[in-house]
Each structure stands twice: as C-alpha cells, then as structure tokens.
Scaffold this motif. Structure first.
Motif, mmCIF file in Angstrom:
data_model
loop_
_atom_site.group_PDB
_atom_site.id
_atom_site.type_symbol
_atom_site.label_atom_id
_atom_site.label_comp_id
_atom_site.label_asym_id
_atom_site.label_seq_id
_atom_site.Cartn_x
_atom_site.Cartn_y
_atom_site.Cartn_z
ATOM 1 N N LEU A 316 0.805 -1.215 0.000
ATOM 2 C CA LEU A 316 0.000 0.000 0.000
ATOM 3 C C LEU A 316 0.841 1.270 0.000
ATOM 4 C CD1 LEU A 316 -2.862 -1.052 2.468
ATOM 5 C CD2 LEU A 316 -2.760 -1.241 -0.022
ATOM 6 N N ALA A 317 2.135 1.105 -0.226
ATOM 7 C CA ALA A 317 3.040 2.252 -0.378
ATOM 8 C C ALA A 317 2.928 3.227 0.789
ATOM 9 C CB ALA A 317 2.777 2.963 -1.702
ATOM 10 N N PHE A 318 3.040 2.701 2.009
ATOM 11 C CA PHE A 318 2.968 3.549 3.195
ATOM 12 C C PHE A 318 4.144 4.522 3.244
ATOM 13 C CE2 PHE A 318 0.560 0.530 6.334
ATOM 14 C CZ PHE A 318 -0.599 0.717 5.598
ATOM 15 N N PRO A 319 3.934 5.725 3.748
ATOM 16 C CA PRO A 319 5.073 6.567 4.106
ATOM 17 C C PRO A 319 5.899 5.848 5.175
ATOM 18 C CG PRO A 319 3.010 7.808 4.196
ATOM 19 C CD PRO A 319 2.637 6.369 4.036
ATOM 20 N N ALA A 320 7.219 6.038 5.152
ATOM 21 C CA ALA A 320 8.097 5.313 6.078
ATOM 22 C C ALA A 320 7.713 5.562 7.536
ATOM 23 C CB ALA A 320 9.552 5.713 5.833
#
Length: 433
Positions: A316-320
C-alpha cells in the motif's frame, strides 16, 4: 423539482454570497452553471452543505478568468481536467468591501469544472477526459445518488436535473452503480459504495451487489496501485463508523484481494478510534495523514506480526513514518507483559523512543495505566538542572552529561527527589562521583 429554497437554507450566507457572484458572471458569459454530485445528494437529504463543486457547461477557465478580473484573488488552472480553482485573498476583500477578518468566514476557494465525459482506456486506468455536456458529466459518475445536478443560473435557478433516478434511489435508500462495468472501470468505487451505504444506512442495490463480487473487478482491484487503495482506507478511517465499513468489506471478501495478510487483522481495535482527550495534548503525525487516518492505520494493523506489517506497508506504499509507527505499536503491545514491574523512569525512557501516537494506540486497546501516565505526565517530567548548569560546575561536556541528567530525571520520576533542593543535593553527590 425546484430546490432553490433548500439551497438558501442549506448553505452558509458566505457560501451563498460567493455562489451569487459566480452565477452572475456565468449568466453574463452565457455559461450554464450547476451544483453537482454529493452536494446535491446532501441537499436532498437535508444536510448542511459545507463543500460544493460547480460544473460549467462550457469553458470553466473562461469563467474563472472573469472572476479573477472582476473580484481579484488567484486562479490555478488545471488544463488536463478542464478545471480552475479560484482562491480568495486580500484583493477580493478590497473589491468586495469585506473586512479582511470576515473573509475567513468564506470558503477559501471554489473549484470550477468544465462538464466532461470520461472513457477508460483499460480497466482500472485513469480516464481519458473530453469536454462535454452536463448529461455526459453525470453519466461518468459512480452512483445514481451522486449523479444529480441543480442549475444555478438565470431562470433555471434551483431546477433539479436527475436523468438517472438518483432522487428515487435516495428515497429507497439504495446505492446503485450507473452501469455493470462500473467497478471494472474503477474498482475503488467498491469501497465508496460500502462507505456510503454505512454512512447513510443504505443498502447496495442487487446489480451493484453482484458487481462487487465480479471476478474481473476483483482482478483489476488486485492490480491497482497501493496509493489509490490506501487513499480509500484513509477515507474510511475518517468516517464515523470505520469498523462497520471494514466488516462489510470483509463480508464481500474484498479485503483479502488487497493483501492476504489483511485477513488476519483484528478490526475490532478500530472501535477505539476517537479524538484524544485534551489531556493527551498534540501528537506528531506521520506524513500528510490526519490524526484519524494515522491512528486508524495503527489500530487496524497493530495486531499483525512484524513481517505482515512490512508486506502490507509495501503493497500500500505507506510513508516510512507510518510503517515505523505501526511497527512500534505492534512491538510495544507484544512486549507489555515483560514491563509489569518497571519503575516510572524505566517506562519513560523506553517509551521516549517510540512515536507517542503508537503509545496512545496501545493504551486504547489495553488500558495499561503506565501508558496513560506516560502520555499525560511522565514524558513531561524534566530535571531543573541543564547542561549549562553542569558546565558552570566545571564539568566537561561529554557522555557524563547525559548520564547525570538522566539520573536526575529518573529520580524525579521515581519519587526519589520531590523538590528542587533535593535535586540539588543529589546533583552534588553525582558530581563528586
């Protein structure tokens, strides 16, 4: 059906004033002007309208330019989508003779959108756009209840345009797609359908229900970008009943299509999703997420194993920073039993290394009192002694500074010292050592 009276009663005086300015210019330019979509749905439901989109049958940029020339402000043009955003500023205040402090009561901007048609080059892709009529614009939308328009210009002011039966579906409490391919064209509409159904206590119409379990729509959903899917979850967490929505999505077997690990999620933790009390102060938020979105993700995923958190985060391409916050909450929850005999200073020094929102999430699901004490009291406890004080006593800056200050803080936290005088006495002993 004419909704002019509802428009007058459902919009703030400031929003009405702006709409009148826009409609006057639209009339002068002979451009049909409409309120569309969710604003019309809420108008018919009797809700107060806070945000609204204005559709121009023609060139929205031309109307925006006319508003800019006459009333000031700023305009941002979006050529690809045929839209323009008119933003109010000090020049608008002067030209309309509105005190600058009152300008804050007005909507900060208005989106003007050219009526358009959309075609999807392939399932799940972003659509190709072409300027068109209001009828085509309504037919590109997701559900019938969002495919209505109210005209604002001239003698047509307040007239409802409802070619697809949205008003009837509102009365019957139904969410209905506009055509059987709708979820294949844009699978995120499946999330929206459930979100609206829960929000308004509606049901999915039978064809819509069947389309939500269509194999091709699910296949397209499985290939959708992580950012688009994550955005739909962000919107779910902003809803009043996110847990009910996610349970309904599980009942449709849509969650596992996104990632198999999500089948292990204990969504019940979302029953704790609420605005923190003032005693907790403010939390640092990961990325550009709102508090409800960030806390929603942490609560939703904190029971997962670390490996599953990482794979979901990649999908889901989370922010780090969001990934780190969820991992921290998961670790803290797993390690809590081993902390039961800790002193306040031990809790504090450990929790200082974690995002405070992660600590808050774990407190919500466990009611562990040291977590509450840390968030409301312990994290703010500091010795009165500073590094400058140590330098003044002839100490060389170095690792010992940190050790002494930490020892003084621990003494405050654990009740070894209860006054500035007692801290001074402890400091003298530490310096001698």
């Amino acid at each position: 059906m004419n909704l002019s009276e509802r428009i007058e009663s459902s919009l703030t005086p400031e929003s009405l004033a702006l709409i009148r300015l826009v409609k006057t210019e639209a009339e002068r330019l002979n451009l049909p002007l409409y309120i569309v979509g969710g604003s019309v749905r809420d108008l018919l439901l009797g809700s107060v309208i806070k945000d609204f989109d204005l559709i121009v049958e023609g060139d929205a940029a031309r109307l925006a330019d006319a508003l800019l020339r006459k009333f000031g402000g700023k305009v941002l043009f979006h050529a690809r989508f045929g839209t323009a955003t008119w933003t109010l500023d000090e020049t608008t205040s002067k030209r309309l003779n509105i005190p600058i402090f009152q300008l804050a009561e007005f909507p900060p901007f208005i989106d003007l959108i050219s009526a358009r048609s959309e075609t999807y080059p392939e399932p799940g892709a972003l659509p190709a756009i072409k300027r068109s009529t209001i009828d085509d614009d309504l037919r590109r939308r997701d559900f019938t209840v969002n495919a209505m328009a109210v005209r604002l210009d001239g003698k047509y002011y307040g007239d409802l345009y409802d070619p697809l039966g949205g008003q009837k579906d509102l009365e019957n409490k139904l969410i209905r797609i506009l055509h059987p391919q709708s979820f294949i064209d844009d699978p995120t509409r499946m999330f929206r359908a459930v979100r609206y159904a829960v929000r308004y206590q509606f049901e999915l119409e039978s064809v819509t229900q069947q389309a939500a379990v269509d194999a091709e729509a699910r296949a397209v959903l499985s290939r959708l970008s992580g950012e688009r899917i994550r955005h739909e979850f962000d919107l779910i967490f902003e809803e009043e009943k996110p847990l009910v929505i996610l349970v309904a999505l599980e009942d449709l077997s849509l969650i596992k299509v996104i990632h198999p690990a999500l089948e292990k999620v204990r969504a019940m933790a979302l029953s704790h999703l609420k605005k923190p009390a003032d005693e907790f102060g403010k939390f640092a938020l990961p990325g550009i997420l709102s508090l409800r979105q960030a806390l929603g993700w942490i609560l939703y995923l904190l029971h997962l194993p670390q490996a599953d958190i990482d794979t979901v985060a990649r999908r889901l391409a989370f922010p780090a920073l969001l990934t780190d916050s969820i991992r921290a909450a998961s670790s803290l929850l797993a390690d809590l039993p081993s902390f039961k005999d800790w002193k306040p200073s031990q809790w504090t020094f450990h929790l200082d290394e974690l995002p405070s929102l992660s600590v808050y999430a774990v407190w919500l699901v466990t009611s562990e009192s040291p977590l509450h004490d840390y968030l409301t009291k312990w994290q703010h406890v500091k010795p009165i002694t500073t590094g400058d004080d140590l330098v003044a006593r002839g100490l060389e800056p170095g690792p010992k500074f940190k050790d002494i200050l930490a020892r003084l803080r621990a003494a405050r936290l654990d009740g070894e010292v209860g006054s500035d005088i007692e801290e001074e006495q402890l400091l003298r002993r530490l310096v001698r050592q």
